[in-house]
Design a protein around this motif. Sequence first.
Motif, PDB file in Angstrom:
ATOM      1  N   PRO A 122       0.686  -1.144  -0.026  1.00 19.27           N
ATOM      2  CA  PRO A 122      -0.103  -0.050  -0.080  1.00 19.27           C
ATOM      3  C   PRO A 122       0.921   1.279   0.125  1.00 19.27           C
ATOM      4  O   PRO A 122       0.494   2.283  -0.788  1.00 19.27           O
ATOM      5  CB  PRO A 122      -0.872  -0.091   1.348  1.00 19.27           C
ATOM      6  N   ILE A 123       1.870   1.299   0.828  1.00 19.66           N
ATOM      7  CA  ILE A 123       2.907   2.373   0.792  1.00 19.66           C
ATOM      8  C   ILE A 123       3.318   2.727  -0.708  1.00 19.66           C
ATOM      9  O   ILE A 123       3.407   3.876  -1.298  1.00 19.66           O
ATOM     10  CB  ILE A 123       3.963   2.416   1.698  1.00 19.66           C
ATOM     11  N   ILE A 124       3.992   1.729  -1.068  1.00 21.68           N
ATOM     12  CA  ILE A 124       4.435   1.934  -2.627  1.00 21.68           C
ATOM     13  C   ILE A 124       3.373   2.040  -3.648  1.00 21.68           C
ATOM     14  O   ILE A 124       3.656   3.002  -4.557  1.00 21.68           O
ATOM     15  CB  ILE A 124       5.251   0.384  -2.961  1.00 21.68           C
ATOM     16  N   GLY A 125       2.219   1.337  -3.583  1.00 18.88           N
ATOM     17  CA  GLY A 125       1.343   1.887  -4.412  1.00 18.88           C
ATOM     18  C   GLY A 125       0.800   3.030  -4.285  1.00 18.88           C
ATOM     19  O   GLY A 125       0.507   3.877  -5.477  1.00 18.88           O
ATOM     20  N   THR A 126       0.561   3.663  -3.196  1.00 13.16           N
ATOM     21  CA  THR A 126       0.154   5.127  -2.904  1.00 13.16           C
ATOM     22  C   THR A 126       1.125   5.977  -3.572  1.00 13.16           C
ATOM     23  O   THR A 126       0.887   7.039  -4.405  1.00 13.16           O
ATOM     24  CB  THR A 126      -0.026   5.662  -1.450  1.00 13.16           C
ATOM     25  N   THR A 127       2.438   5.959  -3.179  1.00 10.26           N
ATOM     26  CA  THR A 127       3.506   6.703  -3.895  1.00 10.26           C
ATOM     27  C   THR A 127       3.345   6.546  -5.376  1.00 10.26           C
ATOM     28  O   THR A 127       3.641   7.529  -6.047  1.00 10.26           O
ATOM     29  CB  THR A 127       4.702   6.140  -3.162  1.00 10.26           C
ATOM     30  N   ALA A 128       3.279   5.397  -5.801  1.00 12.22           N
ATOM     31  CA  ALA A 128       3.346   5.037  -7.244  1.00 12.22           C
ATOM     32  C   ALA A 128       2.046   5.869  -8.102  1.00 12.22           C
ATOM     33  O   ALA A 128       2.137   6.511  -9.279  1.00 12.22           O
ATOM     34  CB  ALA A 128       3.205   3.664  -7.568  1.00 12.22           C
ATOM     35  N   LEU A 129       1.006   5.971  -7.281  1.00 10.93           N
ATOM     36  CA  LEU A 129      -0.009   6.695  -8.035  1.00 10.93           C
ATOM     37  C   LEU A 129       0.108   8.267  -8.268  1.00 10.93           C
ATOM     38  O   LEU A 129       0.097   8.703  -9.204  1.00 10.93           O
ATOM     39  CB  LEU A 129      -1.351   6.751  -6.962  1.00 10.93           C
ATOM     40  N   TYR A 130       0.854   8.733  -7.207  1.00 10.68           N
ATOM     41  CA  TYR A 130       1.277  10.386  -7.309  1.00 10.68           C
ATOM     42  C   TYR A 130       2.433  10.559  -8.397  1.00 10.68           C
ATOM     43  O   TYR A 130       2.527  11.549  -8.732  1.00 10.68           O
ATOM     44  CB  TYR A 130       1.454  10.994  -6.037  1.00 10.68           C
TER      45      TYR A 130
END
Length: 160
Positions: A122-130
């Motif tokens: 979830p941390i990597i996924g959230t960062t990747a979204l932005y």
Amino acid sequence: MEINFLVLLVAATSTLVVGFIWYNPKVFGSIWMRESGMTEEKMKGTNMALIFGMSIFYALLISLVLQMLTIHQWGAVSMVGGDPSIAKPSYDAFMTDYGTNFRTFKHGAFHGLLTGIFMAIPIIGTTALYERRSWKYVLISGGYWVVSFMLMGGIICAWS
């Protein structure tokens, strides 16, 4: 319970071993380079000693937290404020009965898996979204941390 920094350092160093394999061009390295926008030219001229040193330092911080997540007895220690010498007799009775339960590589790896799935991805996924990164990037980077957390958790739980 004492913190075994040697075990934590071994667990932290294991992330480099996983990384050398995971990011090898024959495994996921070429795909990761394309998805992250990394090129051979960008990689040249970097201070790899600093990068590896800081990677181990950050992984050591992670290992401190994984220790608390993989070894259930740390919960008992936290219940007495971190100082077993001031604990009530029930603490000693608990530790006598359960002091080494669930202290296996398999158990630590399981908690590492859960931590990777429910924290790292979830941390990597959230960062990747932005950062407008692809799902391939999220799966490769997140997969690396899931495997690393599993190995770290197993090492910490079995050897501490």
